[in-house]
Design an enzyme around this catalytic site. Structure first.
Site, PDB file in Angstrom:
ATOM      1  N   ASN A   9      -2.383  26.653  -3.470  1.00  0.00           N
ATOM      2  CA  ASN A   9      -2.861  25.453  -4.171  1.00  0.00           C
ATOM      3  C   ASN A   9      -3.202  24.408  -3.110  1.00  0.00           C
ATOM      4  O   ASN A   9      -2.316  23.773  -2.550  1.00  0.00           O
ATOM      5  CB  ASN A   9      -1.751  24.941  -5.103  1.00  0.00           C
ATOM      6  CG  ASN A   9      -2.124  23.636  -5.789  1.00  0.00           C
ATOM      7  OD1 ASN A   9      -3.279  23.204  -5.743  1.00  0.00           O
ATOM      8  ND2 ASN A   9      -1.147  23.005  -6.419  1.00  0.00           N
ATOM      9  N   LYS A  11      -4.696  21.640  -3.409  1.00  0.00           N
ATOM     10  CA  LYS A  11      -4.585  20.261  -3.932  1.00  0.00           C
ATOM     11  C   LYS A  11      -5.781  19.420  -3.486  1.00  0.00           C
ATOM     12  O   LYS A  11      -6.865  19.965  -3.267  1.00  0.00           O
ATOM     13  CB  LYS A  11      -3.254  19.637  -3.505  1.00  0.00           C
ATOM     14  CG  LYS A  11      -2.045  20.494  -3.887  1.00  0.00           C
ATOM     15  CD  LYS A  11      -0.752  19.753  -3.789  1.00  0.00           C
ATOM     16  CE  LYS A  11       0.407  20.702  -4.018  1.00  0.00           C
ATOM     17  NZ  LYS A  11       1.695  20.028  -4.080  1.00  0.00           N
ATOM     18  N   HIS A  98       0.400  21.722 -13.800  1.00  0.00           N
ATOM     19  CA  HIS A  98       1.122  21.426 -12.560  1.00  0.00           C
ATOM     20  C   HIS A  98       1.854  20.089 -12.712  1.00  0.00           C
ATOM     21  O   HIS A  98       1.341  19.157 -13.333  1.00  0.00           O
ATOM     22  CB  HIS A  98       0.132  21.370 -11.388  1.00  0.00           C
ATOM     23  CG  HIS A  98       0.825  21.342 -10.065  1.00  0.00           C
ATOM     24  ND1 HIS A  98       1.391  20.201  -9.562  1.00  0.00           N
ATOM     25  CD2 HIS A  98       1.068  22.323  -9.159  1.00  0.00           C
ATOM     26  CE1 HIS A  98       1.955  20.481  -8.380  1.00  0.00           C
ATOM     27  NE2 HIS A  98       1.770  21.773  -8.128  1.00  0.00           N
ATOM     28  N   GLU A 100       2.275  17.655 -10.820  1.00  0.00           N
ATOM     29  CA  GLU A 100       1.579  16.455 -10.328  1.00  0.00           C
ATOM     30  C   GLU A 100       0.599  15.939 -11.385  1.00  0.00           C
ATOM     31  O   GLU A 100       0.391  14.732 -11.501  1.00  0.00           O
ATOM     32  CB  GLU A 100       0.880  16.769  -8.996  1.00  0.00           C
ATOM     33  CG  GLU A 100       1.909  16.873  -7.870  1.00  0.00           C
ATOM     34  CD  GLU A 100       1.489  17.729  -6.688  1.00  0.00           C
ATOM     35  OE1 GLU A 100       0.317  18.115  -6.597  1.00  0.00           O
ATOM     36  OE2 GLU A 100       2.371  18.003  -5.844  1.00  0.00           O
ATOM     37  N   GLU A 170       8.398  26.025 -10.805  1.00  0.00           N
ATOM     38  CA  GLU A 170       8.300  25.077  -9.696  1.00  0.00           C
ATOM     39  C   GLU A 170       9.219  23.889  -9.943  1.00  0.00           C
ATOM     40  O   GLU A 170       8.818  22.920 -10.626  1.00  0.00           O
ATOM     41  CB  GLU A 170       6.868  24.559  -9.578  1.00  0.00           C
ATOM     42  CG  GLU A 170       5.845  25.605  -9.264  1.00  0.00           C
ATOM     43  CD  GLU A 170       4.698  24.996  -8.454  1.00  0.00           C
ATOM     44  OE1 GLU A 170       4.514  25.419  -7.311  1.00  0.00           O
ATOM     45  OE2 GLU A 170       4.038  24.082  -8.957  1.00  0.00           O
ATOM     46  N   GLY A 176       6.979  20.043  -1.929  1.00  0.00           N
ATOM     47  CA  GLY A 176       6.630  19.212  -0.777  1.00  0.00           C
ATOM     48  C   GLY A 176       7.811  18.563  -0.078  1.00  0.00           C
ATOM     49  O   GLY A 176       7.628  17.673   0.757  1.00  0.00           O
ATOM     50  N   SER A 216       7.918  24.363  -1.641  1.00  0.00           N
ATOM     51  CA  SER A 216       8.266  24.422  -0.216  1.00  0.00           C
ATOM     52  C   SER A 216       8.373  25.851   0.331  1.00  0.00           C
ATOM     53  O   SER A 216       9.224  26.135   1.173  1.00  0.00           O
ATOM     54  CB  SER A 216       9.571  23.658   0.046  1.00  0.00           C
ATOM     55  OG  SER A 216       9.399  22.288  -0.243  1.00  0.00           O
ATOM     56  N   GLY A 237       1.889  25.440  -1.821  1.00  0.00           N
ATOM     57  CA  GLY A 237       1.105  24.219  -1.651  1.00  0.00           C
ATOM     58  C   GLY A 237       0.818  23.961  -0.187  1.00  0.00           C
ATOM     59  O   GLY A 237      -0.143  24.484   0.388  1.00  0.00           O
ATOM     60  N   GLY A 238       1.672  23.172   0.445  1.00  0.00           N
ATOM     61  CA  GLY A 238       1.459  22.731   1.832  1.00  0.00           C
ATOM     62  C   GLY A 238       1.087  23.855   2.793  1.00  0.00           C
ATOM     63  O   GLY A 238       0.162  23.710   3.609  1.00  0.00           O
TER      64      GLY A 238
HETATM   65  C1  PEP Z   1       2.912  23.028  -5.386  1.00  0.00           C
HETATM   66  O1  PEP Z   1       2.623  21.845  -5.461  1.00  0.00           O
HETATM   67  O2  PEP Z   1       2.522  23.831  -6.247  1.00  0.00           O
HETATM   68  C2  PEP Z   1       3.714  23.481  -4.252  1.00  0.00           C
HETATM   69  C3  PEP Z   1       4.363  24.585  -4.380  1.00  0.00           C
HETATM   70  O3  PEP Z   1       3.732  22.658  -3.153  1.00  0.00           O
HETATM   71  P1  PEP Z   1       4.567  22.885  -1.783  1.00  0.00           P
HETATM   72  O4  PEP Z   1       4.447  24.328  -1.420  1.00  0.00           O
HETATM   73  O5  PEP Z   1       3.888  21.989  -0.798  1.00  0.00           O
HETATM   74  O6  PEP Z   1       5.965  22.497  -2.075  1.00  0.00           O
END
Ligand code: PEP
Length: 257
Positions: A9, A11, A98, A100, A170, A176, A216, A237-238
Site C-alpha cells: 500500500n 499510500k 483502510h 486512515e 490491521e 506506521g 509495521s 505500508g512503509g
Molecule cells: C498500512 O497502512 O496498511 C500499513 C500496514 O502500514 P505500515 O506497514 O507502514 O505500518
C-alpha cells in the site's frame, strides 16, 4: 490452498513523476530478478499512477490494486473513482475500509459495505481492512471491534463472490509505529476472523478466505507476524516504498510458502 498474498500500500507517496519513474524502474528490475513463484504480489499505487504502473510492470508477476474505490459505478460523484474505471485501467484489487480513510475521511462500516459490494460485483478482489484502535485495545475491546466491523462491512457482500474477498487484520496502533502485536494476539484475531466469516457465509468460507496481517511489517518480523501465526499474507505500508525491502519480504515469504 491459496498462495500467500503480499500487498504493498503505497499510500499518498511517490509525489512527482520523477519519484514514480525511479520507483518503477527499481521495482521492475528487482521483480525481474526475483523468484516469485508460490506467492501473489499486489501493488496499490495512488490512482493517478495506476496506468503507468500497469504499463511499466506489465510483464512482471505482480497485480495492481487501488487504495479505495467508490460505491457507485458512474455519475456526479466529484473526486471519486469507480470500480469500473479501476478495472479498465489495470487494477484487479481494491483496498476497502483502510483505517486512515475511516479516520480522516469519516468512512463508516456502512460506506465500506457499499464499496465492497459494488467492487466485487464488478469483479474486483476486495482487501477489507479491520482493526482496533489503541484505546479499544487498552479497554479489552479489540475482538468486539473487529467482529462488529466485519459483520457490518460484509452485510451486503454476495455469498457467490466470497472468492473475491480477503480480510486484512490491521491493528491501528501498529500502523506506521514499529510496534507489532504478540503472536498470541494475531493468532487469536485470526481465529475470530475465520469464525466470523464462517458464521456469515458458511463454514467452507471461513477456511477459504485469505486473512492477512498488516502493521509495521518488514523483512525482519515477517516470520513472526505472518508465517509463525499461519496468516495468508501481509499488507505492507512503509516497507513497500523501498523496492529492495519489499522484495526481501516477498522472498522470505516465498521460501517458507
Ligand atoms: C498500512 O497502512 O496498511 C500499513 C500496514 O502500514 P505500515 O506497514 O507502514 O505500518
Amino acid at each position: 490452498m491459496h498462495n500467500r498474498l503480499i500487498v504493498g500500500n503505497i499510500k499518498m507517496n511517490l509525489l512527482t513523476v520523477r519519484d514514480r519513474d525511479g520507483y518503477l524502474q527499481d521495482m521492475r528490475n528487482r521483480l525481474r530478478n526475483a523468484v516469485t513463484r508460490g506467492v501473489d504480489i499486489v501493488l496499490c499505487p495512488p490512482d493517478i499512477h495506476l496506468e503507468e504502473f500497469a504499463t511499466i510492470l506489465e510483464k512482471q508477476s505482480v497485480s495492481l490494486g487501488l487504495q479505495n474505490v467508490f460505491w457507485e459505478r458512474k455519475g456526479a460523484y466529484t473526486g471519486e473513482v469507480s470500480p469500473v474505471m479501476a478495472k479498465s485501467f489495470g487494477a484487479q484489487y481494491a483496498i476497502i475500509g483502510h483505517s486512515e480513510r475511516r479516520l480522516y475521511l469519516g468512512e463508516t462500516d456502512d460506506m465500506v459495505a457499499k464499496k465492497a459490494k459494488c467492487a466485487c460485483e464488478e469483479g474486483m478482489n476486495i482487501i477489507l481492512c479491520v482493526g482496533e484502535s489503541t484505546e479499544e485495545r487498552n479497554r479489552g475491546l479489540s475482538e468486539e471491534r473487529v467482529l462488529k466491523q466485519l459483520t457490518r462491512s460484509l452485510e451486503h457482500f454476495p455469498k457467490g463472490k466470497i472468492g473475491n474477498l480477503t480480510i486484512a487484520y490491521e491493528p491501528i496502533w501498529s500502523i506506521g509505529t514499529g510496534h507489532t502485536p504478540e503472536s498470541a494476539e494475531i493468532l487469536s484475531m485470526h481465529t475470530i476472523i475465520r469464525d466470523t466469516i464462517g458464521k456469515i457465509f458458511g463454514s467452507g468460507a471461513g477456511s477459504y478466505v485469505r486473512v492477512l496481517y498488516g502493521g509495521s511489517v518488514d523483512s525482519k518480523n515477517i516470520e513472526r507476524v505472518c508465517v509463525d501465526v499461519d496468516m495468508d499474507g501481509v499488507l505492507v505500508g512503509g516497507a513497500s516504498l523501498h523496492p529492495d525491502e519489499f522484495i526481501r519480504i516477498v522472498e522470505k515469504l516465498r521460501i517458507v510458502s
